[in-house]
Design a protein around this motif. Structure first.
Motif, PDB file in Angstrom:
ATOM      1  N   LEU A  68      26.448   0.368 -12.608  1.00  0.00           N
ATOM      2  CA  LEU A  68      25.587   1.526 -12.812  1.00  0.00           C
ATOM      3  C   LEU A  68      24.657   1.344 -14.008  1.00  0.00           C
ATOM      4  CD1 LEU A  68      24.985   4.398 -11.790  1.00  0.00           C
ATOM      5  CD2 LEU A  68      26.717   5.224 -13.385  1.00  0.00           C
ATOM      6  N   SER A  69      25.192   0.883 -15.113  1.00  0.00           N
ATOM      7  CA  SER A  69      24.407   0.768 -16.346  1.00  0.00           C
ATOM      8  C   SER A  69      23.241  -0.197 -16.180  1.00  0.00           C
ATOM      9  CB  SER A  69      25.298   0.310 -17.502  1.00  0.00           C
ATOM     10  OG  SER A  69      26.272   1.278 -17.803  1.00  0.00           O
ATOM     11  N   THR A  70      23.500  -1.336 -15.560  1.00  0.00           N
ATOM     12  CA  THR A  70      22.443  -2.331 -15.387  1.00  0.00           C
ATOM     13  C   THR A  70      21.341  -1.808 -14.486  1.00  0.00           C
ATOM     14  OG1 THR A  70      24.036  -4.133 -15.683  1.00  0.00           O
ATOM     15  CG2 THR A  70      21.937  -4.674 -14.625  1.00  0.00           C
ATOM     16  N   LEU A  71      21.720  -1.139 -13.406  1.00  0.00           N
ATOM     17  CA  LEU A  71      20.746  -0.647 -12.433  1.00  0.00           C
ATOM     18  C   LEU A  71      19.847   0.435 -13.050  1.00  0.00           C
ATOM     19  CD1 LEU A  71      19.848  -0.989  -9.500  1.00  0.00           C
ATOM     20  CD2 LEU A  71      21.482   0.783  -8.861  1.00  0.00           C
ATOM     21  N   VAL A  72      20.464   1.416 -13.712  1.00  0.00           N
ATOM     22  CA  VAL A  72      19.694   2.485 -14.341  1.00  0.00           C
ATOM     23  C   VAL A  72      18.897   1.946 -15.523  1.00  0.00           C
ATOM     24  CG1 VAL A  72      19.855   4.673 -15.602  1.00  0.00           C
ATOM     25  CG2 VAL A  72      21.281   4.281 -13.585  1.00  0.00           C
ATOM     26  N   GLY A  73      19.506   1.060 -16.303  1.00  0.00           N
ATOM     27  CA  GLY A  73      18.826   0.495 -17.456  1.00  0.00           C
ATOM     28  C   GLY A  73      17.564  -0.263 -17.086  1.00  0.00           C
ATOM     29  N   MET A  74      17.602  -1.003 -15.980  1.00  0.00           N
ATOM     30  CA  MET A  74      16.428  -1.754 -15.541  1.00  0.00           C
ATOM     31  C   MET A  74      15.298  -0.810 -15.148  1.00  0.00           C
ATOM     32  SD  MET A  74      15.099  -4.710 -15.214  1.00  0.00           S
ATOM     33  CE  MET A  74      16.565  -5.739 -15.388  1.00  0.00           C
ATOM     34  N   ARG A  75      15.622   0.303 -14.511  1.00  0.00           N
ATOM     35  CA  ARG A  75      14.592   1.283 -14.156  1.00  0.00           C
ATOM     36  C   ARG A  75      14.017   1.942 -15.405  1.00  0.00           C
ATOM     37  NH1 ARG A  75      13.182   2.109  -8.531  1.00  0.00           N
ATOM     38  NH2 ARG A  75      14.680   0.801  -7.414  1.00  0.00           N
ATOM     39  N   ALA A  76      14.896   2.322 -16.323  1.00  0.00           N
ATOM     40  CA  ALA A  76      14.453   3.033 -17.521  1.00  0.00           C
ATOM     41  C   ALA A  76      13.620   2.155 -18.439  1.00  0.00           C
ATOM     42  CB  ALA A  76      15.665   3.575 -18.275  1.00  0.00           C
ATOM     43  N   ARG A  77      13.876   0.859 -18.427  1.00  0.00           N
ATOM     44  CA  ARG A  77      13.186  -0.059 -19.333  1.00  0.00           C
ATOM     45  C   ARG A  77      11.677  -0.019 -19.138  1.00  0.00           C
ATOM     46  NH1 ARG A  77      15.327  -6.084 -19.384  1.00  0.00           N
ATOM     47  NH2 ARG A  77      17.086  -4.958 -20.311  1.00  0.00           N
ATOM     48  N   TYR A  78      11.221   0.223 -17.926  1.00  0.00           N
ATOM     49  CA  TYR A  78       9.794   0.177 -17.632  1.00  0.00           C
ATOM     50  C   TYR A  78       9.187   1.569 -17.479  1.00  0.00           C
ATOM     51  CZ  TYR A  78      11.006  -4.663 -16.958  1.00  0.00           C
ATOM     52  OH  TYR A  78      11.484  -5.935 -17.160  1.00  0.00           O
ATOM     53  N   CYS A  79       9.820   2.548 -18.078  1.00  0.00           N
ATOM     54  CA  CYS A  79       9.285   3.905 -18.085  1.00  0.00           C
ATOM     55  C   CYS A  79       9.097   4.379 -19.524  1.00  0.00           C
ATOM     56  CB  CYS A  79      10.223   4.860 -17.347  1.00  0.00           C
ATOM     57  SG  CYS A  79      10.214   4.593 -15.552  1.00  0.00           S
ATOM     58  N   ASP A  80       8.181   5.311 -19.717  1.00  0.00           N
ATOM     59  CA  ASP A  80       7.906   5.829 -21.059  1.00  0.00           C
ATOM     60  C   ASP A  80       8.881   6.922 -21.459  1.00  0.00           C
ATOM     61  OD1 ASP A  80       5.559   4.216 -21.272  1.00  0.00           O
ATOM     62  OD2 ASP A  80       4.481   5.679 -20.048  1.00  0.00           O
TER      63      ASP A  80
END
Length: 277
Positions: free
Chosen positions: A98-110
């Motif tokens: 879960l952490s990796t999947l959500v983290g990857m999405r959040a990384r490229y958002c402001d």
């Protein structure tokens, strides 16, 4: 520089307030909203008797896939009438991923917009999603307790303790601070031997003023056991409709066992809280 990519992560149909808040922030910032519909498999295959694990595992994954697909379809129907730019995607994850999947999405958002991760009727995955956005995604997270009042961010309270986390939160919140009618830098029981010594919050106030922020400083005594209670009371006193603060100055394990300002604010905040680290 404003927020042009805004993310919200949904795991069920009960997060209407979170989605409405994300839409409102997106409209205000003239941004693009990314809605990530997540199906979570909560099974632990090692707990089943020999020979049954594969069947149970596959059945759980199939249910998570169907749940995510149905949620994505409903969200698309919900967003179709909105006058914003948006996109919807879905995926399935086990608890460990879960952490990796959500983290990857959040990384490229402001900015990531989420509901409060503690309290009644909260998704069991809310805490993990919030921490993934903050730690793995290194993104600022706007925590919305229930409905987001309109307009919001007119008077903002900055919880300032001179930490790196607090400074990161201020920098990430700068577009909101510049748009606010008033900003208070709230310092609770500052140490006389700290780096700011006799002028707590002074350097930060000067920096923000140069950015056009209407900032002032309030130094408060520690009159209550928990810093979060003092901040919530102060926010009520001055009519603040948003709090900006650093997240997890101590380890997540320590906060989970002993508590801390971050966890307490996430549990008790009555106004939106923007956190970063």
């Amino acid at each position: 520089m404003g927020y042009k990519s805004i993310l919200t992560v949904l795991t069920n149909d009960m997060q209407h307030g979170q989605l409405d808040a994300a839409v409102a922030v997106t409209r205000r910032e003239d941004a693009h909203l990314e809605v990530f519909c997540l199906g979570v498999d909560h099974t632990q295959s090692g707990y089943y008797y020999a020979g049954a694990s594969a069947y149970v595992f596959q059945e759980a994954i199939d249910k998570a896939i169907a749940s995510a697909a149905e949620l994505e379809e409903r969200i698309r129907e919900r967003l179709t009438p909105e006058d914003i730019r948006w996109s919807v995607d879905s995926a399935v994850a086990q608890l460990g991923g879960l952490s990796t999947l959500v983290g990857m999405r959040a990384r490229y958002c402001d900015l990531v917009v989420l509901n409060r991760p503690y309290g009644k009727d909260v998704s069991p995955d809310a805490e993990a999603i919030t921490e993934a956005a903050l730690f793995e995604g290194t993104a600022p997270v706007l925590i919305v307790p229930g409905e987001l009042a309109e307009p919001f961010g007119r008077k903002i309270l900055i919880a300032w303790n001179q930490s790196n986390e607090a400074m990161a939160a201020v920098r990430r919140a700068l577009p909101l601070l510049q748009a606010a009618d008033a900003v208070e830098i709230t310092v609770v029981d500052p140490s006389p031997s700290g780096p700011e010594r006799s002028d707590p919050g002074g350097a930060l106030c000067q920096m923000l003023t140069r950015h056009g922020v209407k900032a002032e400083i309030a130094v408060l005594a520690r009159t209550m056991p928990q810093i979060s209670d003092i901040l919530n009371r102060r926010a009520t006193e001055i009519g603040a409709d948003m709090v900006v603060m650093g997240a997890y100055g101590h380890s997540r394990f320590r906060q989970a066992i002993l508590g801390g300002a971050t966890r307490n604010m996430l549990e008790k905040a009555k106004v939106p809280v923007l956190m970063a680290r």
